[in-house]
Design a protein around this motif. Structure first.
Motif, PDB file in Angstrom:
ATOM      1  N   UNK A   1       0.830  -1.205   0.000  1.00  0.00           N
ATOM      2  CA  UNK A   1       0.000   0.000   0.000  1.00  0.00           C
ATOM      3  C   UNK A   1       0.865   1.256   0.000  1.00  0.00           C
ATOM      4  N   UNK A   2       2.096   1.114  -0.480  1.00  0.00           N
ATOM      5  CA  UNK A   2       2.981   2.255  -0.646  1.00  0.00           C
ATOM      6  C   UNK A   2       3.665   2.728   0.617  1.00  0.00           C
ATOM      7  N   UNK A   3       3.656   1.906   1.674  1.00  0.00           N
ATOM      8  CA  UNK A   3       4.244   2.328   2.944  1.00  0.00           C
ATOM      9  C   UNK A   3       5.727   2.686   2.776  1.00  0.00           C
ATOM     10  N   UNK A  20       7.160   4.773   0.810  1.00  0.00           N
ATOM     11  CA  UNK A  20       7.625   5.215  -0.506  1.00  0.00           C
ATOM     12  C   UNK A  20       7.610   6.743  -0.576  1.00  0.00           C
ATOM     13  N   UNK A  21       8.257   7.282  -1.622  1.00  0.00           N
ATOM     14  CA  UNK A  21       8.309   8.735  -1.784  1.00  0.00           C
ATOM     15  C   UNK A  21       6.922   9.333  -1.961  1.00  0.00           C
ATOM     16  N   UNK A  22       6.009   8.594  -2.566  1.00  0.00           N
ATOM     17  CA  UNK A  22       4.655   9.098  -2.785  1.00  0.00           C
ATOM     18  C   UNK A  22       3.797   9.042  -1.530  1.00  0.00           C
ATOM     19  N   UNK A  23       4.147   8.148  -0.589  1.00  0.00           N
ATOM     20  CA  UNK A  23       3.336   7.976   0.621  1.00  0.00           C
ATOM     21  C   UNK A  23       4.232   7.935   1.869  1.00  0.00           C
ATOM     22  N   UNK A  24       4.938   9.018   2.161  1.00  0.00           N
ATOM     23  CA  UNK A  24       5.837   9.005   3.323  1.00  0.00           C
ATOM     24  C   UNK A  24       5.094   8.914   4.661  1.00  0.00           C
ATOM     25  N   UNK A  25       3.802   9.268   4.660  1.00  0.00           N
ATOM     26  CA  UNK A  25       3.022   9.222   5.893  1.00  0.00           C
ATOM     27  C   UNK A  25       2.555   7.801   6.225  1.00  0.00           C
ATOM     28  N   UNK A  26       2.615   6.890   5.275  1.00  0.00           N
ATOM     29  CA  UNK A  26       2.230   5.495   5.523  1.00  0.00           C
ATOM     30  C   UNK A  26       3.458   4.712   5.981  1.00  0.00           C
ATOM     31  N   UNK A  27       3.419   4.241   7.196  1.00  0.00           N
ATOM     32  CA  UNK A  27       4.551   3.535   7.783  1.00  0.00           C
ATOM     33  C   UNK A  27       4.356   2.017   7.685  1.00  0.00           C
ATOM     34  N   UNK A  28       5.428   1.260   7.511  1.00  0.00           N
ATOM     35  CA  UNK A  28       5.304  -0.211   7.516  1.00  0.00           C
ATOM     36  C   UNK A  28       4.688  -0.693   8.825  1.00  0.00           C
ATOM     37  N   UNK A  29       3.777  -1.625   8.718  1.00  0.00           N
ATOM     38  CA  UNK A  29       3.090  -2.115   9.911  1.00  0.00           C
ATOM     39  C   UNK A  29       3.948  -3.118  10.676  1.00  0.00           C
ATOM     40  N   UNK A  30       3.693  -3.195  11.966  1.00  0.00           N
ATOM     41  CA  UNK A  30       4.406  -4.134  12.829  1.00  0.00           C
ATOM     42  C   UNK A  30       3.858  -5.550  12.640  1.00  0.00           C
ATOM     43  N   UNK A  31       4.731  -6.531  12.767  1.00  0.00           N
ATOM     44  CA  UNK A  31       4.320  -7.938  12.687  1.00  0.00           C
ATOM     45  C   UNK A  31       3.959  -8.513  14.051  1.00  0.00           C
ATOM     46  N   UNK A  32       3.974  -7.675  15.070  1.00  0.00           N
ATOM     47  CA  UNK A  32       3.553  -8.068  16.425  1.00  0.00           C
ATOM     48  C   UNK A  32       2.401  -7.172  16.837  1.00  0.00           C
ATOM     49  N   UNK A  33       1.340  -7.770  17.325  1.00  0.00           N
ATOM     50  CA  UNK A  33       0.187  -7.000  17.768  1.00  0.00           C
ATOM     51  C   UNK A  33      -0.425  -7.692  18.984  1.00  0.00           C
ATOM     52  N   UNK A  34      -1.528  -7.131  19.461  1.00  0.00           N
ATOM     53  CA  UNK A  34      -2.207  -7.742  20.599  1.00  0.00           C
ATOM     54  C   UNK A  34      -3.707  -7.763  20.331  1.00  0.00           C
ATOM     55  N   UNK A  55      -5.487   1.866  -2.685  1.00  0.00           N
ATOM     56  CA  UNK A  55      -4.427   1.518  -3.628  1.00  0.00           C
ATOM     57  C   UNK A  55      -3.404   2.660  -3.714  1.00  0.00           C
ATOM     58  N   UNK A  56      -2.149   2.280  -3.746  1.00  0.00           N
ATOM     59  CA  UNK A  56      -1.087   3.281  -3.921  1.00  0.00           C
ATOM     60  C   UNK A  56      -0.890   3.646  -5.386  1.00  0.00           C
ATOM     61  N   UNK A  57      -1.266   2.747  -6.277  1.00  0.00           N
ATOM     62  CA  UNK A  57      -1.070   2.991  -7.702  1.00  0.00           C
ATOM     63  C   UNK A  57       0.279   2.470  -8.171  1.00  0.00           C
TER      64      UNK A  57
END
Length: 288
Positions: free
Chosen positions: A166-168, A170-184, A223-225
């Motif tokens: 989802x573009x996490x 990337x230069x086009x979507x700097x506000x989207x951060x990669x999600x964590x693989x650990x949650x609760x 979609x990020x495109x």
């Protein structure tokens, strides 16, 4: 013939014997066999609900197995630590909605979970008793878990989080951060348990998770495109570019930037339905 001064010796010996018997009987009365806990296994199925399964269908059950220890607080309340391994997955191929079928996304993931739960019996539960060996119960608590969604492309397995579909980041979507693989997750459920002998319990439990991640399925926002995924030097699309929008398999690509890919308002959820089998632990405790 005994002389009178010998009587005290026999009287004292008899008194000691009687006292010993009384003391032994009192100790036996004061010590009571108690059930302090149980060590068990759970085995059954797990099912996912989220952006790829919006209608709550139960048509992709996958295996679940666990081990737990339950500490008895009394005949009604217990505290449990439960570790599980589960598999979850779903595909748009199961969906009836036309857009979802055209979207053509899918995922699988292994889940490793550690949960802390409190159990409350509706009835008095006393293993070994003739009258209190069965009870329905409620359970609730919280868990921490690890997941890592993946999908297949041309028969090759790819983990989806590193692809940033989802573009996490990337230069086009700097506000989207990669999600964590650990949650609760917060847990709520219930079940039935039955004591089949002084050492063994069996049961059936359903447990629902309200997770705090929307990325069990790697789908959440829009979609990020294709512009967010520059092609390879030879002009071919990258793996990430192909995985972020797989609607090209079913027709014209849907992945227009900003078009809905998932629903970020709702977090993903999943449920387990398991049979349980446990061995009981006992101790002798002073009652008085």
């Amino acid at each position: 013939m005994l002389i009178p001064r010998q009587y005290p010796k026999y009287f004292l010996l008899s008194l000691l014997l009687v006292t010993g018997c009384l003391f032994t009987g009192r100790v036996a009365a004061q010590n009571e066999l108690q059930y302090v806990g149980e060590l068990g296994i759970s085995i059954g199925g797990a099912h996912y609900f989220g952006d790829l399964n919006t209608r709550g269908a139960l048509n992709a059950l996958k295996p679940s197995i666990g081990v737990y220890y339950r500490k008895y607080m009394n005949d009604y309340v217990g505290v449990r630590a439960h570790a599980r391994f589960m598999q979850l997955g779903y595909s748009d191929a199961y969906n009836k909605n036309e857009f979802e079928r055209r979207r053509n996304l899918s995922f699988n993931t292994n889940v490793f979970e550690l949960a802390l739960q409190g159990d409350f019996n509706f009835f008095r539960f006393e293993p070994g008793s003739q009258f209190y060996r069965f009870s329905p119960y409620l359970t609730g608590g919280a868990s921490i878990f690890h997941f890592n969604p993946y999908a297949y492309l041309d028969g090759v397995k790819y983990y989806l989080q590193p692809q940033r579909t989802e573009g996490q980041g990337t230069a086009l979507y700097p506000d989207r951060k990669p999600y964590s693989l650990v949650s609760y997750a917060f847990l709520i459920g219930g079940g039935f348990k039955y004591n089949i002998s002084r050492k063994v319990n069996i049961g059936l439990e359903a447990l629902y998770r309200f997770t705090r991640t929307d990325y069990l399925d790697d789908v959440s926002t829009t979609y990020a495109g294709i512009a967010a995924f520059p092609p390879l030097p030879n002009g071919k699309s990258t793996v990430a570019g192909l995985l972020q929008d797989r609607s090209y398999v079913t027709g014209d690509p849907l992945g227009v930037p900003g078009r809905q890919r998932g629903n970020s308002r709702d977090k993903d959820q999943f449920v387990t339905i398991e049979l349980t089998l446990s061995i009981l632990f006992t101790s002798y405790n002073c009652k008085f």
